[in-house]
Design an enzyme around this catalytic site. Structure first.
Site, short mmCIF file in Angstrom:
data_model
loop_
_atom_site.label_atom_id
_atom_site.label_comp_id
_atom_site.label_asym_id
_atom_site.label_seq_id
_atom_site.Cartn_x
_atom_site.Cartn_y
_atom_site.Cartn_z
N CYS A 170 -20.81 -7.93 1.05
CA CYS A 170 -20.03 -8.08 -0.18
C CYS A 170 -20.83 -8.83 -1.23
O CYS A 170 -20.81 -8.47 -2.42
CB CYS A 170 -18.72 -8.80 0.12
SG CYS A 170 -17.63 -8.99 -1.31
N CYS A 176 -11.77 -10.52 5.11
CA CYS A 176 -10.71 -10.50 4.10
C CYS A 176 -9.91 -9.21 4.11
O CYS A 176 -8.72 -9.22 3.78
CB CYS A 176 -11.30 -10.76 2.72
SG CYS A 176 -12.31 -9.41 2.05
#
Length: 376
Positions: free
Chosen positions: A111, A210
Site C-alpha cells: 500500500c 485493514c
C-alpha cells in the site's frame, strides 16, 4: 558531514489522514511548522462499513468522518479521494494472488509503495503540492549535499521504516514524517492530540489487515479462492492429514494444522513448505525452519544501489528484530547470507536492509536455503 532533519522552508503539503490519532497529530505538526497543509482521506473500500469492527481496519465511513473533524480542528482544508479501484488492483488482488501462489505478502508495504507514495503522490504533485505527509514513525534525513536518506524513527519501539523500505529517491524527496524524530510514547501522542482538541485522541489503533475487518484472513481467502482439499505431509511425503486450501497456511505456522497423528518425538510440528502446484502442505520440526541464506527479487533502493558484497543488518517482519547479514546484488537479485540462522522465513515476505539506522532498501523474498539441507 552534519545532517539536518527534513527541509526548513514552508511547503505545500498533502496530509494523508486515515482517521486515526497518528495521522491527525502529524497533520497538526506539519501545519504548526508553517507548512500550507491540506488534509485528504483515502477511500480505499468500494463498500465501506459504517463503523469499525473493534480496532481493525481504517477504511470505514466513521474513519472518514473522524479525519474530517480533525482537519476542521486543525483548520486545514479537507477532501476525500476515491482510490478504491487502484487499491483493489494493486493491494487486495496482489494479496490474494500471492497467497494463491504459496507466498506470504505484506499488504501494508504494498500500500505504501503503490497507493500512498505512488498514486497519491503522483496526484499530489500534479496538483502542485510539494510533499505528502503521513503519520508513519520514520525519519527523512537531508544531508549537506542535498541527498535524502530514510532512517529509523527515534523511538525504536514505534519504528515503521520496514514498511517504507520500498520508497525510492523521488518518493523520499516528497515525503514528510512529522512523528519520526519524536521520542515519545503512544500515550504522549494521545495526550498531545487531546491538548490540540482532536477527538481521535482516545481512538483505538488500527491493526492487522485493514481490508479484512474481522481479522479472518483464511476466511477472506477462502471466499475468493474457494476451498480445495489437499494433503498435509511430513518431510518424507507421508500423509498426516488434510486441509481446505494450501493458501490458508504460512511458513512457520503451528496452530490449525489438524494433524491427528503426533510426531515420533512428541514435539510440535510446523509448516515448512507450501506447494500450490500439488496443493500440499509439508510440516516438520522447528529446527527445519532455520534458514541460512535467501534470494530476494525486485529490489528497491532508498538511494543508490549498493555495489559489491556488504555487511548489513536485516529486518524480515514489520515487528521483527534485526539480524546481521552479508548481501550482494547478483544479476538483479539480492543474495543474502545470515551470520546466524534465522527461523521461519517465508517467500513473499520483504527483507529490508539497514546500515545502522539508515534504510538501504527492500526486496521480496523468492526462496530460502535451510540451515540443515534443502531449499524452502
Amino acid at each position: 558531514m552534519t545532517e539536518t532533519p527534513q527541509r526548513p522552508r514552508p511547503l505545500r503539503v498533502l496530509a494523508a489522514m486515515s482517521g486515526g490519532v497518528d495521522s491527525a497529530v502529524a497533520a497538526a505538526r506539519a501545519a504548526e511548522a508553517g507548512h500550507d497543509v491540506t488534509g485528504v482521506h483515502l477511500a480505499l473500500s468500494a463498500n465501506p462499513q459504517s463503523f469499525r469492527t473493534g480496532a481493525r481496519g481504517c477504511c470505514t465511513i466513521e474513519d472518514s468522518r473522524d479525519a474530517r473533524r480533525a482537519a476542521d480542528v486543525i483548520g486545514i482544508p479537507f477532501y476525500v479521494w476515491d482510490l478504491a479501484d487502484r487499491f483493489r488492483e494493486d493491494v487486495v488482488e496482489d494479496f490474494v494472488a500471492e497467497y494463491e501462489a504459496g507466498r506470504t505478502p505484506n499488504p501494508c508495504l504494498r500500500c505504501n509503495e503503490k497507493i500512498k507514495f505512488a498514486a497519491l503522490l503522483d496526484k499530489a504533485l500534479a496538483l502542485g503540492f510539494d510533499a505528502v505527509c503521513t503519520g508513519h514513525y520514520a525519519q527523512v534525513i537531508v544531508r549537506e549535499d542535498g541527498t535524502r536518506e530514510l532512517h529509523r524513527a527515534s523511538d525504536m519501539a514505534k519504528d515503521q521504516s520496514y514498511v517504507l523500505g520500498v520508497l525510492d529517491d523521488r518518493q523520499l524527496a516528497h515525503a514528510l514524517f512529522p512523528l519520526g524524530d519524536t521520542v515519545t510514547t503512544k500515550d504522549e501522542i494521545r495526550a498531545e492530540a487531546e491538548r490540540r482538541g482532536l477527538a481521535v485522541a482516545k481512538k483505538p489503533d488500527s491493526h492487522d489487515i485493514c481490508f479484512i475487518a474481522d481479522g479472518d484472513t483464511q476466511g477472506f481467502l477462502a471466499d475468493r479462492l474457494g476451498r480445495s482439499e489437499g494433503d498435509i505431509v511430513d518431510e518424507s511425503g507421508n500423509r498426516l492429514g488434510t486441509h481446505d486450501g494450501a493458501y490458508g497456511f504460512t511458513i512457520g505456522q503451528r496452530k490449525g494444522l489438524r494433524i491427528g497423528t503426533p510426531a515420533p518425538d512428541g514435539k510440535p510440528r510446523y509448516v515448512l513448505d507450501i506447494s500450490p502446484v500439488d496443493n500440499t502442505v509439508t510440516v516438520g520440526p522447528a529446527s527445519a525452519l532455520d534458514v541460512s541464506a535467501l534470494t530476494a527479487v525486485k529490489p528497491r533502493w532508498c538511494g543508490a544501489a549498493p555495489t559489491g558484497p556488504g555487511s548489513y543488518t536485516a529486518q524480515l517482519r514489520a515487528h521483527g528484530g534485526e539480524t546481521e547479514v552479508t548481501a550482494e546484488v547478483v544479476d538483479g537479485s539480492l543474495e543474502v547470507v545470515f551470520t546466524e540462522p534465522v527461523r521461519g522465513v517465508a517467500p513473499g515476505q520483504a527483507i529490508v536492509l539497514y546500515d545502522g539506522t539508515r534504510v538501504v532498501g527492500s526486496a521480496t523474498i523468492a526462496s530460502t536455503t535451510r540451515a540443515t539441507a534443502g531449499v524452502a
